[in-house]
Design an enzyme around this catalytic site. Structure first.
Site, PDB file in Angstrom:
ATOM      1  N   HIS A 228     123.776  10.304  -3.688  1.00  9.35           N
ATOM      2  CA  HIS A 228     122.243  10.519  -3.796  1.00  9.35           C
ATOM      3  C   HIS A 228     122.435  11.854  -4.014  1.00  9.35           C
ATOM      4  O   HIS A 228     122.255  12.702  -3.278  1.00  9.35           O
ATOM      5  CB  HIS A 228     121.734  10.138  -2.309  1.00  9.35           C
ATOM      6  CG  HIS A 228     120.039  10.145  -2.805  1.00  9.35           C
ATOM      7  ND1 HIS A 228     119.343   9.647  -3.219  1.00  9.35           N
ATOM      8  CD2 HIS A 228     119.501  11.643  -2.416  1.00  9.35           C
ATOM      9  CE1 HIS A 228     118.277  10.091  -3.016  1.00  9.35           C
ATOM     10  NE2 HIS A 228     117.996  10.989  -2.376  1.00  9.35           N
TER      11      HIS A 228
ATOM     12  N   ASP B 263     109.764   1.264   3.345  1.00 12.70           N
ATOM     13  CA  ASP B 263     110.241   2.427   3.029  1.00 12.70           C
ATOM     14  C   ASP B 263     108.965   2.273   1.563  1.00 12.70           C
ATOM     15  O   ASP B 263     108.154   3.172   1.463  1.00 12.70           O
ATOM     16  CB  ASP B 263     111.208   2.828   2.113  1.00 12.70           C
ATOM     17  CG  ASP B 263     111.207   3.695   1.512  1.00 12.70           C
ATOM     18  OD1 ASP B 263     110.696   4.870   2.093  1.00 12.70           O
ATOM     19  OD2 ASP B 263     111.914   4.172   0.268  1.00 12.70           O
TER      20      ASP B 263
ATOM     21  N   LYS C 282     117.205   3.838   3.027  1.00 10.65           N
ATOM     22  CA  LYS C 282     117.738   2.689   1.040  1.00 10.65           C
ATOM     23  C   LYS C 282     119.304   2.745   1.243  1.00 10.65           C
ATOM     24  O   LYS C 282     120.239   1.547   0.582  1.00 10.65           O
ATOM     25  CB  LYS C 282     116.840   3.447   0.324  1.00 10.65           C
ATOM     26  CG  LYS C 282     115.854   3.217   0.451  1.00 10.65           C
ATOM     27  CD  LYS C 282     115.019   3.523  -0.287  1.00 10.65           C
ATOM     28  CE  LYS C 282     114.524   4.687  -0.155  1.00 10.65           C
ATOM     29  NZ  LYS C 282     113.537   5.546  -1.529  1.00 10.65           N
TER      30      LYS C 282
ATOM     31  N   SER D 240     113.643   7.448   4.767  1.00 13.32           N
ATOM     32  CA  SER D 240     113.139   7.083   3.814  1.00 13.32           C
ATOM     33  C   SER D 240     114.569   6.679   2.948  1.00 13.32           C
ATOM     34  O   SER D 240     114.629   6.175   2.471  1.00 13.32           O
ATOM     35  CB  SER D 240     111.809   7.352   3.280  1.00 13.32           C
ATOM     36  OG  SER D 240     112.087   7.310   1.517  1.00 13.32           O
TER      37      SER D 240
ATOM     38  N   ARG E 151     102.647   7.534   2.133  1.00 14.31           N
ATOM     39  CA  ARG E 151     103.019   9.183   1.850  1.00 14.31           C
ATOM     40  C   ARG E 151     102.405   9.974   0.990  1.00 14.31           C
ATOM     41  O   ARG E 151     102.117  10.812   0.911  1.00 14.31           O
ATOM     42  CB  ARG E 151     104.350   9.408   2.339  1.00 14.31           C
ATOM     43  CG  ARG E 151     104.466   8.628   3.500  1.00 14.31           C
ATOM     44  CD  ARG E 151     106.540   8.802   4.271  1.00 14.31           C
ATOM     45  NE  ARG E 151     106.644  10.335   4.105  1.00 14.31           N
ATOM     46  CZ  ARG E 151     108.119  10.613   3.066  1.00 14.31           C
ATOM     47  NH1 ARG E 151     109.076   9.046   3.034  1.00 14.31           N
ATOM     48  NH2 ARG E 151     108.281  11.129   3.211  1.00 14.31           N
TER      49      ARG E 151
HETATM   50  N1  URA Z   1     112.729  10.035  -2.158  1.00 16.77           N
HETATM   51  C1  URA Z   1     112.751   9.232  -1.179  1.00 16.77           C
HETATM   52  O1  URA Z   1     112.874   8.192  -1.438  1.00 16.77           O
HETATM   53  N2  URA Z   1     112.221   9.185  -0.187  1.00 16.77           N
HETATM   54  C2  URA Z   1     111.689  10.589   0.722  1.00 16.77           C
HETATM   55  O2  URA Z   1     110.635  10.253   2.227  1.00 16.77           O
HETATM   56  C3  URA Z   1     111.614  11.836  -1.014  1.00 16.77           C
HETATM   57  C4  URA Z   1     112.183  11.286  -1.647  1.00 16.77           C
END
Ligand code: URA
Ligand code: CA
Length: 426
Positions: A82, A161, A187, A183, A168
């Site tokens: 990531h 999310d 995932k 978040s 958000r």
């Molecule tokens: N990317 C995400 O998936 N979540 C966040 O909170 C910030 C960046």
């Protein structure tokens, strides 16, 4: 939870008290089920941003978010990576097939472009015919059969999310470490990988302004991932300039193709690939030397072609991809490249793609610190007009003083328990 109980939870967080596990769980479940008003959740999120979430709250929140949807059982040990978002960061497209070609399965869920940063899905979808939409079952089958897959976020994974992130985004509540970590890590855990390598960008062009914020987030990623019994490594990497030379979805897909088949390998991009790729192999217990071999013997490129074909593209369409005709941007004066405006370059690439299609964009011919002579090419602009060329020149500053050289990888934060990690290689 009724209206009054939710209000009490908001007030407690507002006043700096820690939340009980059951409260966090009820808030998430109630919000996803539509039983809790969005206004209350927005107020709750703002209280979290102002007061912060501690490690235990972050872990509970992550667990509650994962529980809102399905989780993938890949049936094998796979690795994922990531990045917190960069410019010219073509690493995922290259490293996914590369690591798979080294014998370590890669199961990657990716996102779209966010702000000035590029999204892996957009880059991949620039390849004609290719789709990143797939069911969880297809994702699992691809990882098992060809050793890798890159998929968009399934609606079935972490639905909490999707709702929370959208909320958000419109309430100014993105930047809190626990919210960001929950978040992202929710995932990653739901998608089933056994090991996760995080690339946390810092500096100009990244979402994290300071090195200490980036370091703290990297630490949260590692500890949180480990709390779910998975292995993690986080790298803090420099974003004072774009990672690779290509900026724009299609031109980055071309950069990835050319890198994998060995026709063109940018040195800074190569360093980025090496750090992420070696960490992915290391955490999976595979020898790092395989990376170079898979690049040299063509197996990484063949794995990329297999991934492209399995996701709806074709070898011929991949090989025929070409950028729009280039305009050459040249240095107006001699000197050193003393700054590259990463955000402006990312925005330029984004705007060119939006107005002229996937194969518009930029390819830089210089790095920070390079000496350039007047009239030397500093970049190729694909598509665009005089205004785009002016934006490009404004983003590439040439001065009399050579800036100090910077290291790409600032720090590595490792899994604290490597002995727990079993090998994916048999
Ligand atoms: N990317 C995400 O998936 N979540 C966040 O909170 C910030 C960046
Ligand atoms: Ca170059």
């Amino acid at each position: 939870m009724n209206l009054f109980e939710v209000r009490r939870a908001i007030e407690r967080k507002r006043d700096g008290e820690a939340l009980a596990d059951a409260t966090i769980e009820a808030l998430i479940a109630g919000y996803v089920a539509g039983r809790i008003d969005e206004a209350q959740i927005a107020a709750f999120l703002m209280a979290c941003v102002l007061r912060g979430l501690d490690e235990h709250e972050t872990e509970t929140l992550t667990r509650a978010m994962i529980a809102s949807g399905e989780t993938v059982d890949l049936g094998l040990d796979a690795v994922d990576k990531h990045s917190t978002g960069g410019v010219g960061d073509t690493v995922s497209l290259i490293v996914v097939p590369l690591v798979a070609a080294c014998g370590v399965p890669v199961a990657k869920l990716s996102g779209r472009a966010l702000g000035h940063t590029g999204g892996t899905l957009d880059k991949l979808e620039a390849i004609p015919g290719l789709s990143t939409e797939m069911t969880i079952e297809r994702f699992r089958a691809l990882v098992r059969e060809i050793g890798c897959a890159i998929s968009s976020q399934s609606e079935r994974l972490v639905p909490a999310d999707k709702k929370l992130y959208a909320l958000r985004d419109r309430t100014g509540t993105i930047p809190e470490r626990g919210l960001i970590a929950s978040s992202i890590v929710s995932k990653k855990i739901a998608a089933g990988a056994r090991w996760i390598v995080y690339d946390v960008k810092c500096g100009r062009g990244s979402f994290l302004r300071t090195e200490s914020e980036a370091r703290a987030l990297a630490g949260s990623f590692v500890r949180l991932t480990e709390s779910f019994g998975r292995g993690a490594i986080a790298h803090l990497t420099d974003m004072e300039e774009p990672l690779g030379p290509a900026i724009g979805s299609g031109v980055e897909a071309i950069e990835a193709r050319d890198f994998l088949r060995g026709t063109r390998r940018d040195r800074r991009l190569e360093a980025g690939i090496r750090h992420v790729g070696e960490a992915m192999l290391e955490i999976a217990g595979a020898p790092k030397e395989r990376l170079q071999r898979a690049l040299d013997d063509g197996s990484a490129y063949e794995k990329f072609v297999a991934l492209v074909e399995a996701q709806g593209g074709s070898r011929s369409a991949l090989e025929e991809m070409t950028p729009l005709p280039a305009r050459l941007a040249t240095a107006a004066q001699s000197g050193f490249v003393d700054s590259l405006d990463t955000v402006a370059l990312g925005e330029l690439g984004h705007d060119l793609v939006a107005s002229e299609g996937a194969f518009a964009g930029v390819r830089l011919a210089v790095k920070l610190g390079d000496a350039v002579a007047q009239g030397e090419i500093v970049a190729e602009l694909y598509g665009g007009d005089d205004a785009a060329e002016a934006r490009l020149h404004a983003a590439v500053s040439i001065g009399a003083v050579q800036p100090r050289s910077r290291t790409l990888v600032i720090e590595s934060i490792g899994s604290s328990s490597p002995s727990r990690i079993t090998s994916a290689i048999r």
